[in-house]
Design an enzyme around this catalytic site. Structure first.
Site, PDB file in Angstrom:
ATOM      1  N   ASN A 149      82.062 111.103 128.892  1.00 44.11           N
ATOM      2  CA  ASN A 149      82.090 109.860 129.686  1.00 44.11           C
ATOM      3  C   ASN A 149      82.200 108.632 128.789  1.00 44.11           C
ATOM      4  O   ASN A 149      81.413 107.693 128.897  1.00 44.11           O
ATOM      5  CB  ASN A 149      80.837 109.754 130.568  1.00 44.11           C
ATOM      6  N   LYS A 249      85.902 120.911 128.806  1.00 47.06           N
ATOM      7  CA  LYS A 249      86.812 119.999 128.109  1.00 47.06           C
ATOM      8  C   LYS A 249      86.425 119.840 126.643  1.00 47.06           C
ATOM      9  O   LYS A 249      87.268 119.916 125.746  1.00 47.06           O
ATOM     10  CB  LYS A 249      86.830 118.642 128.809  1.00 47.06           C
ATOM     11  N   PRO A 266      92.810 120.624 126.213  1.00 45.60           N
ATOM     12  CA  PRO A 266      91.702 119.838 126.763  1.00 45.60           C
ATOM     13  C   PRO A 266      92.184 119.000 127.949  1.00 45.60           C
ATOM     14  O   PRO A 266      93.215 118.328 127.858  1.00 45.60           O
ATOM     15  CB  PRO A 266      91.287 118.942 125.589  1.00 45.60           C
ATOM     16  N   HIS A 270      93.102 111.564 131.716  1.00 48.02           N
ATOM     17  CA  HIS A 270      94.459 111.233 131.271  1.00 48.02           C
ATOM     18  C   HIS A 270      95.402 112.406 131.514  1.00 48.02           C
ATOM     19  O   HIS A 270      96.487 112.247 132.076  1.00 48.02           O
ATOM     20  CB  HIS A 270      94.467 110.884 129.778  1.00 48.02           C
ATOM     21  N   GLN A 287      89.945 122.873 145.303  1.00 53.12           N
ATOM     22  CA  GLN A 287      90.275 121.706 146.123  1.00 53.12           C
ATOM     23  C   GLN A 287      89.843 120.405 145.446  1.00 53.12           C
ATOM     24  O   GLN A 287      89.917 119.343 146.050  1.00 53.12           O
ATOM     25  CB  GLN A 287      89.597 121.826 147.493  1.00 53.12           C
ATOM     26  N   GLN A 315     100.515 118.908 124.459  1.00 54.51           N
ATOM     27  CA  GLN A 315      99.666 118.028 125.261  1.00 54.51           C
ATOM     28  C   GLN A 315      99.254 116.800 124.461  1.00 54.51           C
ATOM     29  O   GLN A 315      99.174 115.691 124.997  1.00 54.51           O
ATOM     30  CB  GLN A 315      98.435 118.806 125.736  1.00 54.51           C
ATOM     31  N   PHE A 319      99.536 112.931 125.536  1.00 60.18           N
ATOM     32  CA  PHE A 319      98.297 112.154 125.568  1.00 60.18           C
ATOM     33  C   PHE A 319      98.445 110.895 124.717  1.00 60.18           C
ATOM     34  O   PHE A 319      98.065 109.794 125.138  1.00 60.18           O
ATOM     35  CB  PHE A 319      97.132 113.002 125.070  1.00 60.18           C
TER      36      PHE A 319
END
Length: 345
Positions: A149, A249, A266, A270, A287, A315, A319
């Site tokens: 976070n 992640k 990961p 983003h 979902q 990736q 990114f």
């Protein structure tokens, strides 16, 4: 153990023109490596552009400055003992070679990804030279525990304060003091959590301390992390997720950037947005409207099926491009216009 902040007389950050005799180089075209895209894209949080196009940071408990020309990667190493001043040794050059994984041909990988993915082909034209670092597993683990976070600027500050408080002092350059990354014993010590909270790590302080203790007391020490390099991707990922503060992640970040698992993808917000916006991807087994363990695995499989065994590297290109575009969109229009050419490879 807290390390003293007392400073001795300092050296200065070098540039290639100010002290050319103290530099050595490795053949490396920009198509294989762009320092500005790799060192500031949230892989490692320990590099700073101390002067234009010169990046200084800590690698293998030594302080380095890196720069590049069109076809050479240059480096200089600062040794604490002034009697050891000199050009980087062959062993140090090999350390740098392994760090950037220069045995892997990025040009060939880009060619393959472009052949199977038209979106990648369009993005890659402006973002050549994005490759994965091969980092120390301990440093990578605790850096990404701090990433929860969080954004790159705040993670960088947290990691730096953690190193200043608990890592060995290496050298001072100008007004910057460099520290090595703390070892597991330093992070598992008494009062570490309390001190890290004072340094602004918040709830992550508990995870840092608890994971260090878990590795030392339950897994036998740092060798356990090194051994995960030879484990399968699935085994390594599962093992990492047993540590406090490590979810899917963060485990994928460590697998990709420290444990030789180039297929790890990961998934953060983003990457989730890239998948929806640019590939029209929708989860089938969940979902959820955002990243979750089940959806992350499904999205990782989608990209692995598309890009192949180095999916995590592909990736990283998208990114980096997305990150650079977001940073540009936040700049004032005048600054954006002035600096726009720098975003193109």
């Amino acid at each position: 153990m807290l390390f003293s902040s007392s400073l001795s007389s300092s050296m200065r950050h070098r540039t290639l023109t100010s002290s050319p005799a103290l530099w050595a180089s490795i053949p490396c075209p920009r198509s294989e490596l762009r320092l500005d895209l790799v060192l500031a894209s949230g892989q490692s949080f320990r590099w700073r552009e101390q002067s234009p196009a010169h990046w200084s940071g800590v690698l293998a408990d030594q302080v380095w400055t890196l720069t590049q020309t069109e076809d050479q990667l240059y480096c200089t190493v600062y040794r604490g003992d002034k009697g050891q001043v000199g050009r980087p040794t062959l062993e140090e050059l090999e350390t740098l070679h392994k760090y950037f994984q220069l045995d892997v041909s990025l040009t060939q990988l880009y060619s393959h990804w472009a052949s199977v993915d038209s979106h990648f082909q369009s993005v890659a034209q402006k973002f050549q030279g994005v490759r994965l670092l091969r980092q120390d597993p301990t440093e990578c683990l605790f850096s990404f525990i701090c990433s929860s976070n969080n954004n790159i600027a705040r993670i960088t500050g947290m990691v730096e304060r953690l190193c200043q408080a608990f890592g060995p002092r290496l050298v001072q350059l100008d007004d910057v003091t460099y520290h090595g990354f703390p070892n597991l014993h330093a992070l598992a010590g008494p009062e570490v959590e309390t001190h890290l909270r004072k340094l602004g790590l918040g709830y992550r302080a508990r995870y840092v301390c608890a994971s260090a203790k878990a590795i030392l007391e339950e897994q036998g020490g740092p060798a356990w992390l090194q051994q995960l390099r030879v484990a399968s991707y699935e085994e390594a990922h599962k093992a990492l997720c047993t540590l406090p503060g490590v979810g899917t992640k963060v485990a994928d970040c460590i697998c990709l950037m420290a444990l030789d698992k180039p297929q790890a993808v990961p998934v953060d917000i983003h990457v989730w947005q890239i998948a929806h916006r640019d590939y029209g991807w929708q989860p089938k087994t969940s979902q959820t409207k955002g990243p979750s363990p089940l959806a992350n695995k499904e999205l990782g499989n989608f990209f692995r099926n598309l890009w192949g065994p180095y999916a995590g590297w592909a990736q990283a290109v998208l990114f980096s491009a997305d990150l650079r575009q977001q940073n540009l969109s936040r700049e004032p229009p005048a600054k954006r216009k002035k600096g726009s050419k720098k975003t193109e490879g």
